[in-house]
Scaffold this active site. Structure first.
Site, PDB file in Angstrom:
ATOM      1  NE  ARG A 170      35.004  27.945  33.992  1.00  0.00           N
ATOM      2  CZ  ARG A 170      34.765  28.517  35.179  1.00  0.00           C
ATOM      3  NH1 ARG A 170      33.766  28.074  35.931  1.00  0.00           N
ATOM      4  NH2 ARG A 170      35.525  29.487  35.617  1.00  0.00           N
ATOM      5  CG  ASP A 450      36.486  34.255  38.713  1.00  0.00           C
ATOM      6  OD1 ASP A 450      35.602  34.741  39.461  1.00  0.00           O
ATOM      7  OD2 ASP A 450      36.646  33.033  38.572  1.00  0.00           O
TER       8      ASP A 450
END
Length: 539
Positions: A170, A450
């Site tokens: 990603r 996160d």
């Protein structure tokens, strides 16, 4: 596969600058020229699309509501399918996600998951050292040479290749710059840097193994942004001598505008897309950000914003229906829980929540799911194995799903407790402190936080505090306390003593994190991403 002709080393281009001491094997003249070419060809379009985002948000702020596009109705209503899935991506029932440090890369590839999403975005604090260490770790993992020894002397090594998870990378979203690579004085796109450098070094090795390259594409808001990715990756294929469609992608549907363009996004990428993913945490953040000025759509505290809330249920079921109609995977979302050592009752409760969430996903028709911790892989795998006997569930077309615009933006019912308010403040401060210290993935109260989960907390604080703007009465906690700046100030003042003595990542940067959160929550306008002002403070 087309023959590869190695270009002659280009003359050093004075337009391209990188920090002194950057390892030549990662960013030699050829690599820099490759990246500069991507910048020259595509950055103007990226910046124009970001300007379109700002205009769209201004319309939402003025009262407009997101909706399906009338001009693209034919794409949604006509019959077409995406390209067949490559063999390596047919079965993706359990995927693990995490940052790109060497230890994590080894553990994730060895974890027993079907796929590992190596994350340069929400799980990685983009210091220059982190980015280069991550690129090197992935290159060595693909070569089979990656190893790591901890400070305590524990050695980590890769399992044989046929026992490793399939690697999916990603890159960062279109909104993030890479300030360390400058071309004609302008920063490069973080997305182009991450994806471009990874492909430059690894595309041929992965293609030879029939393993991609594969990417997870984050933060898209429109079909035009998807089309830009398709054009970038097609250019990469031509430049590197790869067959058209060799690079495959999965798109995270993690913004509210994108849920109204899922068919269009699949169509823009139809020769290389493998599926869509319910990026639930960023999606909740996007709902907050899109409706930041809509007083009738304020969300309750984060713990109450579960996938059973009507707008989230509608989103996930429409994603399954859309993907299966087009022959693509419909991937479920992240279980952020981590095991709780030393408290069996609390651990059992946490695992029960994971079990219920994964059961919901497989029953709804999802073809796979995400976990943040290796210990959750057996649990998620068991649930999907019991109920998904083949490699996917594309035959479950979900014709029963009837979702319209109002379903996707339905208000939520719930409350805000003192614990919910205080928890948002603590998560923001602790995550920002860790991020500034170079750590983008942090366990807090038995949840793996996160950037996406921290953004929910930060956006909620801003919206709750600014609810009284334009003459509205302030919101209140469920105990009757007004949510105002005085409440936030009291919580922030008490936080250093609460955290004192705890071994938390980035402890020395807690005062800086408090100051940044205070600034962000007091601003008249919600900052698009907390990582934008925080990035200026990173090395």
């Amino acid at each position: 596969m087309n023959a590869v002709v190695k270009p002659a080393p280009p003359i050093e281009d004075p337009r391209i600058t990188v920090p002194v001491g950057t390892p030549a094997d990662l960013l030699d003249a050829n690599a820099r020229a490759f990246l500069a070419d991507l910048h020259d060809r595509f950055d103007a379009r990226r910046l124009a699309l970001l300007a379109t985002r700002r205009s769209r948000q201004a319309a939402f702020d003025a009262g407009a509501l997101p909706d399906f596009r009338t001009a693209t109705r034919s794409i949604r209503e006509s019959e077409w399918r995406v390209a067949p899935l490559p063999a390596a991506l047919r079965d993706r029932r359990v995927e693990i996600t995490g940052p790109v440090d060497p230890k994590m890369v080894i553990n994730a590839l060895n974890s027993g998951a079907n796929c590992y999403m190596a994350d340069f975005e929400d799980s990685t604090s983009p210091t220059w050292d982190n980015l280069l260490t991550g690129q090197r770790a992935l290159r060595e993992a693909i070569d089979g040479t990656l190893a790591f020894t901890s400070p305590a002397g524990k050695r980590y090594a890769l399992k044989p290749e046929d026992q490793r998870a399939v690697l999916i990378v990603r890159p960062r979203g279109w909104h993030l710059d890479e300030k360390h690579v400058r071309i004609d004085g302008a920063p490069m796109s973080g997305a182009l840097f991450d994806a471009g450098l990874f492909a430059f070094h690894n595309a041929h090795a992965l293609a030879a193994k029939d393993r991609g390259p594969y990417f997870y594409i984050p933060k898209l808001q429109s079909m035009e942004e998807a089309q830009l990715w398709d054009d970038v990756l097609a250019h990469v294929e031509r430049t590197l001598g790869l067959p058209a469609g060799q690079i495959r992608v999965t798109v995270l549907i993690e913004t509210l505008p994108a849920v109204f363009e899922m068919d269009e996004i699949l169509h823009a990428l139809k020769d290389r897309i493998a599926g869509l993913n319910c990026g639930r945490w960023d999606y909740i953040f996007s709902y907050l950000k899109t409706f930041r000025r809509h007083r009738d759509r304020v969300l309750p505290e984060r713990a109450q914003v579960t996938m059973t809330q009507p707008f989230l249920k509608a989103y996930s079921e429409l994603l399954v229906q859309t993907c299966h109609r087009r022959g693509a995977h419909a991937m479920g979302g992240m279980a952020a829980q981590i095991p709780i050592a030393g408290d069996d009752a609390a651990n059992d409760a946490a695992m029960a929540r994971v079990r219920a969430d994964k059961l919901r996903e497989v029953t709804a028709g999802h073809d796979g799911t995400w976990v943040a911790h290796p210990a959750l892989i057996p649990l998620a795998k068991q649930i999907f194995d019991e109920r998904m006997r083949g490699p996917h569930q594309h035959a479950m077309t979900r014709d029963d799903v009837l979702v319209d615009r109002d379903d996707l933006i339905a208000p939520s019912i719930g409350t805000i407790s003192r614990g919910g308010f205080d928890g948002n403040v603590e998560v923001c401060v602790r995550y920002i402190a860790a991020w500034l210290d170079g750590n983008g993935c942090v366990p807090i109260h038995h949840m793996m936080e996160d950037a996406a989960t921290a953004e929910i907390a930060r956006a909620q604080l801003w919206q709750w505090l600014h609810y009284a703007d334009d003459g509205h009465a302030p919101l209140h906690l469920d105990d009757g306390t007004a949510i105002d700046e005085a409440l936030l100030d009291r919580v922030l003042l008490s936080l250093p003593s609460k955290l004192a003595g705890q071994a938390i990542p980035g402890a020395a940067r807690v005062p800086e994190a408090i100051a940044l959160l205070e600034d962000l929550t007091h601003r008249d306008t919600l900052e698009d991403f907390l990582t934008l002002p925080a990035y200026a403070r990173l090395d």
